[in-house]
Design a protein around this motif. Structure first.
Motif, PDB file in Angstrom:
ATOM      1  N   UNK A   1       0.783  -1.272   0.153  1.00 18.74           N
ATOM      2  CA  UNK A   1       0.166  -0.014   0.019  1.00 18.74           C
ATOM      3  C   UNK A   1       0.764   1.332  -0.105  1.00 18.74           C
ATOM      4  N   UNK A   2       0.217   2.381  -0.365  1.00 15.32           N
ATOM      5  CA  UNK A   2       1.010   3.613  -0.458  1.00 15.32           C
ATOM      6  C   UNK A   2       1.491   4.053   0.804  1.00 15.32           C
ATOM      7  N   UNK A   3       0.860   3.986   1.890  1.00 17.62           N
ATOM      8  CA  UNK A   3       1.163   4.368   3.266  1.00 17.62           C
ATOM      9  C   UNK A   3       2.109   3.560   3.938  1.00 17.62           C
ATOM     10  N   UNK A   4       2.112   2.290   3.733  1.00 20.19           N
ATOM     11  CA  UNK A   4       3.038   1.278   4.469  1.00 20.19           C
ATOM     12  C   UNK A   4       4.336   1.546   3.313  1.00 20.19           C
ATOM     13  N   UNK A   5       4.116   1.515   2.228  1.00 18.92           N
ATOM     14  CA  UNK A   5       5.327   1.770   1.342  1.00 18.92           C
ATOM     15  C   UNK A   5       6.321   3.175   1.944  1.00 18.92           C
ATOM     16  N   UNK A   6       5.620   3.991   2.103  1.00 21.78           N
ATOM     17  CA  UNK A   6       6.266   5.452   2.635  1.00 21.78           C
ATOM     18  C   UNK A   6       6.696   5.142   4.135  1.00 21.78           C
ATOM     19  N   UNK A   7       6.111   4.523   4.887  1.00 21.47           N
ATOM     20  CA  UNK A   7       6.661   4.496   6.196  1.00 21.47           C
ATOM     21  C   UNK A   7       7.712   3.566   6.204  1.00 21.47           C
ATOM     22  N   UNK A   8       7.594   2.604   5.529  1.00 21.27           N
ATOM     23  CA  UNK A   8       8.817   1.622   5.315  1.00 21.27           C
ATOM     24  C   UNK A   8      10.027   2.194   4.858  1.00 21.27           C
ATOM     25  N   UNK A   9       9.842   3.102   3.857  1.00 20.15           N
ATOM     26  CA  UNK A   9      11.115   3.803   3.404  1.00 20.15           C
ATOM     27  C   UNK A   9      11.628   4.854   4.444  1.00 20.15           C
ATOM     28  N   UNK A  10      10.815   5.546   5.141  1.00 12.50           N
ATOM     29  CA  UNK A  10      11.553   6.326   6.095  1.00 12.50           C
ATOM     30  C   UNK A  10      12.013   5.742   7.150  1.00 12.50           C
ATOM     31  N   UNK A  11      11.430   4.566   7.490  1.00 12.00           N
ATOM     32  CA  UNK A  11      12.016   3.941   8.790  1.00 12.00           C
ATOM     33  C   UNK A  11      13.179   3.213   8.499  1.00 12.00           C
ATOM     34  N   UNK A  12      13.471   3.205   6.955  1.00 16.56           N
ATOM     35  CA  UNK A  12      14.962   2.580   6.813  1.00 16.56           C
ATOM     36  C   UNK A  12      15.814   3.643   6.575  1.00 16.56           C
ATOM     37  N   UNK A  13      15.647   4.707   6.644  1.00 14.22           N
ATOM     38  CA  UNK A  13      16.692   6.013   6.732  1.00 14.22           C
ATOM     39  C   UNK A  13      17.306   6.000   8.101  1.00 14.22           C
ATOM     40  N   UNK A  14      18.682   6.084   7.967  1.00 14.32           N
ATOM     41  CA  UNK A  14      19.285   5.844   9.307  1.00 14.32           C
ATOM     42  C   UNK A  14      19.717   7.281   9.910  1.00 14.32           C
ATOM     43  N   UNK A  15      19.615   8.370   9.450  1.00 12.76           N
ATOM     44  CA  UNK A  15      19.926   9.433  10.119  1.00 12.76           C
ATOM     45  C   UNK A  15      19.181   9.995  10.937  1.00 12.76           C
TER      46      UNK A  15
END
Length: 743
Positions: free
Chosen positions: A71-85
């Motif tokens: 889904x759109x929200x799940x993909x955005x949330x996953x993408x931000x969760x994987x950013x380490x800074x």
């Protein structure tokens, strides 16, 4: 901004609430920009959760293949969760609160801070991540939702109009202009805004900030180097400011059954502000500024003479009046400055034709036009498919029209789509997402699409569909109301049309002289009908407007010198057309008798010694294109019921040879309605109401004037081509609409 920053320190979910135009987005963008200046590397991902379905938002498992679709929200949330800074990361959900989607975020908004998907995947909300909801109200939110978030309310009183005006003035280049504009805004705006709230009625609700924004847009268009050179005097700036302010504050006022609010506004303005003098005749809306003399001139000077094109249907013709000329004047300038425009008015006031005429006159090398008619069943997915068709991929994730052209989307019937249980209109959310953020999401690949070189124009009928649209979308548009033309304007329009038709084709001079009387008769009868038969819950279709008049004259324009030889012949064909347009809509015997009496009395006022001819028309008065047989179509009088029945039975037999057998009982009322339906140029092969819609005649608009366009299913011919001119499609007519439809 400080309050938002403090809330985000202590809460991981925050509601930013406020009315349209109160500065919610600017508060968030200011804080985000501050983080950028502080080199904190902030991340921002925005989406409108109502622009997609719940399954598209959170993902779904295909029940047949058990395959997971993200889904759109799940993909955005996953993408931000994987950013380490460690910089702040915001997911901005800019759309109406709806328990159907926000309840799925309960575990994210509470102390669990985890999104659990149907695929059993768990996506954590990292300490640096925040959910920010930008909304206008909490009417549809549940206590479980509200208790989980911090709330920042931005009151309209906190902002006012001053910051918006100040920031716009700062962007102007000429220093003397800035100083003059500041004085003029302070002089005129407070009293105008107070009067608009308490004394005048707008055709639709328009946010106060939108009115101020429209004034700024119109000043952009008018304060050009040609109109106001850098060394201009204060009086010249005030002249253009007054002209823009009158249309910004009064352009959306309208005339209801009791009061013409434009006239009231004009009286108030002349009494309130005396610096700029207007001519004594008419209202302040009747004048424009002549660019040469810098003085007020009447709009009537700009009205051009109408030249009729016989190849264009009457409903698609535009006969300019002072009303259309002044709306066109502002449309020309606002569209050139890439500002969205909305025309609002009742059915038949010429909104679509006026915009179509403007868009048709644009340079094809610089502009593309895409018509997007809305109906009850339009969804955001359908709308996105239509909007993306003319776009091409540019560099990266950028999309736009081919070459360097600008694409204009013409959205007709903006308020027609279905309103869901929580008050949201899906297609509007997609348009607002683009107008606010200049992008939307690919529904399959879930990546962002930046859409450039796009602008919108739209039409809306405030008495149909959902009546109004979301204020957060409404505020983007410059609104002009269109009212019905006055009696003089209507007389001028139809006189010019009929006299041009009778001026050729070897019509007699007596016929040409009789055109004025016929037009006056048509206008008088239309006025009597519309003031006698009102719509009710049962007779909901008793709506009579200018489209009915145009349908009558369209039928008259079919006649040739073979058909009409004397003024009495012209009267007979008018009586036939008025029967087909008005009488066939009536559902009760009492109404039909009242109409017959009304018609007879009105005719006797304009024609003397006409009783004998009226008696003949009561016995039989029908016209069609096949009265003399199925050869070359000629609009002529039908000789007898038996000859008409014979022709229609022949057509039915030829139809039955190649299709499933159709046995119709062709009684008199049924035959009269078939003639009504076939008054257009549609071919006779569609005469017997089979399921395939006829091809639209050249020039006939897709949504045909004269019929209600809400709740039309896509499969119905009315939604794609409309019924034939002057009649209603019997196959799709509501069964209660006429006692004459046992067929």
């Amino acid at each position: 901004v400080v309050q938002l920053e403090e809330l985000l320190e202590v809460r991981h979910s925050v509601f930013v609430i406020g009315n349209a135009g109160t500065g919610k987005s600017q508060v968030m963008r200011s804080l985000h920009r501050t983080y950028q200046n502080m080199k904190r590397r902030p991340m921002w991902a925005d989406l409108n959760p109502k622009a997609v379905t719940n399954d598209e938002l959170f993902g779904i498992i295909n029940p047949a293949t058990r395959e997971w679709k993200d889904g759109l929200f799940s993909s955005i949330m996953r993408e931000l969760a994987n950013i380490s800074h460690s910089g702040p990361k915001w997911i901005v959900l800019d759309g109406d609160i709806d328990p159907m989607w926000i309840e799925s975020l309960n575990t994210v908004m509470d102390d669990n801070k985890v999104l659990t998907l149907a695929s059993n995947e768990r996506i954590p909300l990292n300490p640096t991540m925040r959910l920010v909801f930008e909304i206008s109200h909490l009417c549809t939110a549940t206590p479980a939702t509200v208790s989980r978030a911090g709330i920042l309310y931005i009151s309209p009183a906190d902002l006012g109009w001053s910051p918006q005006v100040s920031s716009w003035i700062d962007r102007r280049d000429v220093q003397s202009e800035k100083a003059n504009l500041t004085i003029l805004f302070d002089k005129y705006l407070p009293s105008c805004l107070d009067a608009l709230k308490s004394r005048f009625k707008k055709i639709i609700p328009i946010p106060e900030q939108s009115v101020v924004q429209m004034l700024c847009y119109m000043l952009e268009c008018l304060l050009t180097p040609e109109n106001t050179p850098p060394d201009s005097s204060k009086d010249l700036y005030e002249l253009y400011f007054v002209f823009a302010a009158i249309w910004a504050f009064g352009g959306a006022l309208f005339q209801d059954q009791l009061v013409d609010y434009r006239v009231e506004f004009s009286k108030w303005w002349v009494a309130e502000f005396k610096t700029i003098k207007f001519p004594s005749q008419g209202t302040v809306f009747d004048y424009y500024i002549d660019p040469e003399s810098k003085k007020f001139e009447p709009w009537s000077k700009m009205v051009t003479k109408f030249e009729m094109d016989p190849d264009i249907p009457l409903q698609a013709c535009l006969v300019h009046t002072t009303e259309t000329v002044r709306v066109r004047y502002f449309m020309d300038r606002l569209l050139e400055c890439c500002r969205p425009v909305m025309l609002v008015g009742n059915a038949g006031t010429g909104k679509s034709v006026l915009i179509g005429d403007k868009l048709g006159s644009l340079d094809a090398e610089k502009y593309m036009v895409k018509n997007v008619p809305f109906n009850y069943y339009t969804t955001s997915a359908m709308l996105q498919d239509v909007l993306e068709k003319p776009l091409e991929k540019k560099a990266g994730r950028n999309y736009g029209p081919p070459g360097s052209r600008r694409l204009i989307y013409f959205i007709d019937d903006m308020n027609m789509p279905e309103v869901d249980a929580y008050g949201t209109v899906q297609p509007h959310t997609l348009i607002r997402q683009h107008m606010d953020y200049n992008h939307w999401y690919d529904r399959n690949k879930l990546h962002l699409k930046e859409i450039h070189n796009i602008q919108y124009v739209s039409c809306m009928n405030p008495t149909a569909g959902s009546f109004t649209i979301n204020p957060r979308l409404q505020r983007h548009f410059c609104v002009f109301s269109l009212s019905f033309p006055g009696t003089e304007a209507l007389s001028s329009i139809y006189n010019s049309i009929l006299s041009q038709h009778l001026g050729g084709e070897s019509f007699s001079s007596a016929l040409q002289r009789s055109s004025y009387s016929l037009v006056q008769l048509a206008l008088a009868l239309h006025q009597h009908v519309s003031s006698t038969f009102f719509p009710t819950a049962v007779k909901f279709h008793y709506i009579f407007n200018l489209r009915d008049l145009s349908n009558i004259f369209q039928g008259i324009l079919f006649c040739t010198s073979n058909c009409v030889k004397t003024p009495v012949d012209l009267l007979k064909i008018y009586l036939h057309e008025s029967d087909r347009v008005y009488r066939d809509k009536l559902v009760e015997e009492q109404d039909i008798q009242a109409f017959d009496k009304l018609q007879t009395d009105t005719v006797k006022k304009f024609y003397e010694d006409i009783e004998e001819e009226l008696q003949q028309t009561r016995e039989m008065n029908l016209y069609c294109h096949f009265a003399r047989g199925l050869g070359e179509p000629r609009y002529m009088a039908v000789e007898s019921w038996s000859s008409l029945s014979k022709i229609l039975l022949e057509v039915q037999d030829s139809y039955n040879e190649v299709n499933a057998t159709l046995n119709l009982v062709l009684f008199e009322d049924a035959m009269a309605h078939i003639l009504s339906m076939l008054k257009s140029r549609c071919s006779l092969s569609f005469s017997l109401l089979h399921d395939t819609p006829p091809p639209a005649p050249p020039g006939i608009p897709k949504a045909f004037p004269g019929q209600p366009r809400d709740k039309v299913p896509p499969a119905c011919p009315r939604s794609s081509h409309g019924p034939p001119p002057g009649g209603m499609c019997l196959e799709h007519l509501p069964r209660k609409e006429s006692r004459r439809h046992p067929v």
